[in-house]
Design a protein around this motif. Sequence first.
Motif, mmCIF file in Angstrom:
data_model
loop_
_atom_site.group_PDB
_atom_site.id
_atom_site.type_symbol
_atom_site.label_atom_id
_atom_site.label_comp_id
_atom_site.label_asym_id
_atom_site.label_seq_id
_atom_site.Cartn_x
_atom_site.Cartn_y
_atom_site.Cartn_z
ATOM 1 N N ASN A 1 104.794 53.651 108.189
ATOM 2 C CA ASN A 1 104.761 52.223 107.848
ATOM 3 C C ASN A 1 104.732 51.337 109.096
ATOM 4 N N ASP A 2 104.511 51.970 110.265
ATOM 5 C CA ASP A 2 104.355 51.261 111.537
ATOM 6 C C ASP A 2 105.582 50.422 111.886
ATOM 7 N N LEU A 3 106.773 50.962 111.584
ATOM 8 C CA LEU A 3 108.003 50.220 111.830
ATOM 9 C C LEU A 3 108.735 50.679 113.081
ATOM 10 N N ILE A 4 108.440 51.902 113.574
ATOM 11 C CA ILE A 4 109.103 52.420 114.767
ATOM 12 C C ILE A 4 108.061 52.870 115.778
ATOM 13 N N VAL A 5 108.510 53.079 117.006
ATOM 14 C CA VAL A 5 107.606 53.533 118.060
ATOM 15 C C VAL A 5 107.920 54.983 118.410
ATOM 16 N N PRO A 6 106.939 55.735 118.912
ATOM 17 C CA PRO A 6 107.219 57.103 119.356
ATOM 18 C C PRO A 6 108.239 57.111 120.495
ATOM 19 N N VAL A 7 108.955 58.204 120.569
ATOM 20 C CA VAL A 7 109.923 58.401 121.657
ATOM 21 C C VAL A 7 109.485 59.654 122.414
ATOM 22 N N PRO A 8 108.625 59.502 123.414
ATOM 23 C CA PRO A 8 108.067 60.674 124.092
ATOM 24 C C PRO A 8 109.154 61.551 124.703
ATOM 25 N N MET A 9 108.969 62.855 124.563
ATOM 26 C CA MET A 9 109.862 63.825 125.190
ATOM 27 C C MET A 9 109.037 64.743 126.079
ATOM 28 N N THR A 10 109.532 64.991 127.262
ATOM 29 C CA THR A 10 108.890 65.972 128.131
ATOM 30 C C THR A 10 109.206 67.375 127.612
ATOM 31 N N GLU A 11 108.456 68.349 128.082
ATOM 32 C CA GLU A 11 108.733 69.727 127.693
ATOM 33 C C GLU A 11 110.133 70.136 128.133
ATOM 34 N N GLU A 12 110.556 69.618 129.266
ATOM 35 C CA GLU A 12 111.904 69.920 129.753
ATOM 36 C C GLU A 12 112.959 69.347 128.818
ATOM 37 N N GLU A 13 112.744 68.111 128.369
ATOM 38 C CA GLU A 13 113.697 67.501 127.446
ATOM 39 C C GLU A 13 113.761 68.285 126.139
ATOM 40 N N LYS A 14 112.603 68.632 125.589
ATOM 41 C CA LYS A 14 112.588 69.388 124.332
ATOM 42 C C LYS A 14 113.226 70.760 124.508
ATOM 43 N N GLY A 15 112.954 71.391 125.647
ATOM 44 C CA GLY A 15 113.468 72.728 125.887
ATOM 45 C C GLY A 15 114.967 72.781 126.073
ATOM 46 N N ALA A 16 115.584 71.647 126.370
ATOM 47 C CA ALA A 16 117.036 71.625 126.577
ATOM 48 C C ALA A 16 117.811 71.696 125.272
#
Length: 403
Positions: A97-112
Amino acid sequence: MTNRLLLASMVTLAGSTGLATALQAEEISFIVCGDEIDPLYVGYIEEWEAANPDFPIATEVVGWGQCQDKVTTLAAAGTPVSLAYVGSRTLKQFALNDLIVPVPMTEEEKGAYYNYVPDTVTFDGTQWGVPVAFSTKALYWNKDLFEAAGLDPEVPPTTWAEKIAFAQQITEKTDAAGYGLVAKTFDNTMHQFLHWVYTNDGLIIDAEGNIVMDSPQVLAALTALKDITPFSEEGPTAYEQNEVRAIWLDGGVAMIEASPGAANLATEAGMNWGVAPLPLGPDAKGPGTLLITDSLAVFKGTGVEDKAIEFAKFITSPEKQWAYEMAAGLTPLRPVHSDELVAEKPYWKPFLDGIEFGGPEPLLTDYVGLQNAMIEMVQSVVTDAAEPAAALTKAAGELEQYK
């Protein structure tokens, strides 16, 4: 209510650079669900504001029952909050519904994070929130009731078949019910059923967004739930998980699925208790559980989206998040100090072991629609209003409109 910390920071800025500068600060509004702001968050906000005086945090505390509705209403009205604590299950609906923005995560952040935690905030390959709270479940049992029923009090069930058989024996040989079944018209009825699904290698929706719940694995889960109903507390549609937990603490049922917080409650109640991984279905590949997360969502149109993302990642950074989790009794999002935790408190082990083969809450476009369809399915089976196969097919068809 506006956080006193914001007022204090405004006064500080006014004294050093003038009131005009303070009034030009770009406020990050932050809705926190609950009864109060966690004391650790108070300290984190003070630390943030010291380093980012032009971006003070204005917090508003909203009760759990109203929090989600308020966030949604503000966003839909075009007056969004900058940042809000939300159930991760709502992220897809907000994003589409275009109400929020993406929150990019690096591979390092996801891997933690622990395995699958990033999946709880991801769809179409994009992360839409910052995980902030995590819940897993394990099986608790009352050792005295096991012994009274002629069962070994130190040996919990490891399979569904054993759980059902133990529940029957306890029901027939004691004054207690064998199992605490959650089936009230409440969201955790769906959650508790998903524990059965994820302990049998089942799925509700696959990685491509297809509804795949009408499967042998999920049918087996629903059938097992039907089979254990006669050995559960009377009238399970009247009870949500905290009410079932209260019956267990009072000695009225022998086995429940619950979060780590039940350990302290059982000890305080003087119960002779144990905790173990959730029993497994016939198709299980290993210990499983539903992986529920709450997240910090950054809403679109406030002008401070980037700083709100920065603040969300700041207060959930590994060491800060770990301190918050230990204070709140939450399952850790990251294995930062998990070995030390298990060494100090061995009862934590089953809550962590289940993560490897666990699964997230399904991300659909209408969470309420998903929830209602799943609750109706469970209730129809435990009340004998429908057979498991028919109830499952009906629910799967209803979910097609919410993909």
